[in-house]
Design an enzyme around this catalytic site. Structure first.
Site, PDB file in Angstrom:
ATOM      1  N   ASP A  44      42.022  29.589  48.115  1.00 20.38           N
ATOM      2  CA  ASP A  44      41.580  29.256  46.540  1.00 20.38           C
ATOM      3  C   ASP A  44      40.834  30.660  46.342  1.00 20.38           C
ATOM      4  O   ASP A  44      39.038  31.270  46.892  1.00 20.38           O
ATOM      5  CB  ASP A  44      40.161  29.035  46.334  1.00 20.38           C
ATOM      6  N   LYS A  84      36.359  44.508  40.683  1.00 21.13           N
ATOM      7  CA  LYS A  84      37.315  44.155  40.519  1.00 21.13           C
ATOM      8  C   LYS A  84      38.807  44.800  41.211  1.00 21.13           C
ATOM      9  O   LYS A  84      39.600  44.355  41.108  1.00 21.13           O
ATOM     10  CB  LYS A  84      37.463  44.765  39.266  1.00 21.13           C
TER      11      LYS A  84
END
Length: 450
Positions: A298, A282
């Site tokens: 994206d 993360k």
């Protein structure tokens, strides 16, 4: 509840949509309408472009657009645009970039640029028969999509491979054509999907015309045709390396070797423990996503791909790796990432266009390198904090302004708080107590005057 439903919302004007929403789903109709309108772009032309990105657009949701300077990537200097709301991310990336600036910077290597698509279909027959038809089928498929691929081929791209995948051992009668694509500087989603859908029609026509097959074998059902966001062959490696002696400035309480070994152990923990690996990765995507968003790409596809890659051996693991050998510290990241620098939002969105200009109008492979370097920098900064001062010290310092704004601190309060918390732990309760004391001190002169 029925009165709050609506049919044909998309047909209403933007003003009518806002009015309907505020009337039915807001406690303060006028405040909601005013708030949504306040974030419209002052240039009506630009706002019109932004409105067209999605359906039922009412306003713009603003995130900070920042810059992380001092990124030396493959010998070239970059100021990297980053769009993210998390307080310490840009500061961490900039800090890591500066740390590695005089140690050779970031070195990258694009290991592959192949993107993938799949034509999923059902077919009842002998797999060996279908495999025998593949050379002729591939020839037919390529010819039938020439009108779609010709422009891409002129730019050096196109279809690079067509493979039959027999999946009938997992799902009855299930097969797929796995197709490799080179899309140059385009992300290529529309190109890939258009080719695959045409492949579906060609496949059905080809199979139905094969007289060597039985009547039942000449029937094929196309289930779906769609690109895959998992692109393990579209991958870039970013790396930093130096002697352990050069890491003496990484931590006050550890020499270079001590820091290197502790850092490497933290990376190994992320390689073997999925709970740590999830948070570890993360952190990488804090940096990656911020640049992906800033350049109009994206981020959801990027993350889905990376997390799948991290679990490719059956266990979720760290995307980054570290080794300390023969007095040399090496830290690297393998990042599967499919990007575009032409088409899509990259040119339509004014700030995405500006981001690419700031980065020197990179090609798609060059942008892969920049983004991988940013992800590695973010990871280095986070792990460095974890194994030295702890993550909260730097993060909460950056978060201080958000807490002050939340509690209603004014400009003087903010200036005083920055000085007060220089050598103190920042927390929500500590800041509240600080502001309460300031209020009490402000009230004392007024009380004395009475």
């Amino acid at each position: 509840m029925q009165e709050k439903s609506i049919s044909g919302l998309h047909k209403l004007s933007k003003a009518e949509k806002i009015q309907w929403l505020a009337k039915n789903f807001s406690t303060d109709e006028s405040a909601t309408m005013a708030s949504l309108r306040s974030f419209w772009h002052e240039d009506a032309e630009i706002q019109h472009i932004l409105d067209g990105f999605s359906e039922n657009t009412l306003s713009n949701f603003v995130f900070p657009y920042g810059i992380a300077p001092n990124f030396l990537v493959d010998g070239q200097m970059y100021a990297v645009p980053m769009v993210i709301e998390e307080s310490s991310v840009v500061a961490a990336a900039a800090s890591a970039a500066k740390f590695w600036l005089n140690k050779g910077g970031f070195k990258t290597n694009v290991l592959g640029t192949t993107k993938l698509g799949q034509l999923h279909f059902s077919w009842k027959g002998d797999s060996a028969k279908f495999q025998a038809l593949m050379p002729a089928l591939s020839h037919t498929l390529l010819n039938d999509v020439r009108h779609i691929t010709s422009n891409m081929e002129k730019r050096g791209g196109g279809i690079s491979s067509i493979e039959l995948q027999d999946m009938s051992h997992l799902e009855a009668d299930y097969y797929q054509l796995k197709v490799g694509f080179q899309t140059c500087d385009s992300m290529g989603a529309n190109f890939i999907n258009s080719v695959l859908e045409e492949f579906g029609r060609s496949l059905q026509h080809f199979i139905s015309s094969q007289t060597s097959l039985s009547a039942s074998e000449r029937e094929v059902e196309v289930i779906m045709a769609i690109l895959s966001n998992y692109t393990p062959d579209c991958i870039v490696r970013a790396e930093v390396s130096c002697s352990v002696e050069q890491l003496d400035d990484a931590c006050i309480n550890l020499d270079g070797l001590g820091f290197a070994e502790k850092f490497a152990k933290a990376i190994r923990i992320a390689e073997i423990d999925p709970y740590r690996a999830t948070t570890h990765n993360k952190g990488i995507y804090n940096g990656v996503d911020a640049v992906v968003i800033a350049t109009g790409n994206d981020f959801r596809a990027t993350e889905a791909c990376g997390h799948t890659y991290a679990a490719r051996d059956g266990q979720y693991r760290s995307l980054s790796h570290c080794q300390v050998e023969n007095g040399v510290f090496t830290f690297w990241l393998d990042l599967p990432i499919a990007l575009g620098t032409v088409g899509g939002l990259t040119k339509l969105h004014p700030l995405a266009n500006l981001s690419l200009e700031i980065l020197g109008q990179p090609s798609a492979p060059e942008l892969m390198s920049i983004i991988a370097a940013t992800g590695l920098a973010q990871n280095f900064a986070a792990v460095r904090s974890l194994v030295t001062t702890g993550i909260q010290k730097g993060h909460m310092k950056m978060h201080l302004m958000n807490i002050l704004n939340h509690l209603g601190g004014d400009a003087d309060d903010c200036a005083a708080a920055v000085e007060y918390f220089q050598d103190r732990v920042v927390s929500f309760s500590a800041v509240r107590e600080f502001l309460d004391r300031r209020e009490e001190e402000k009230a004392k002169p007024a009380m004395n005057a009475m």
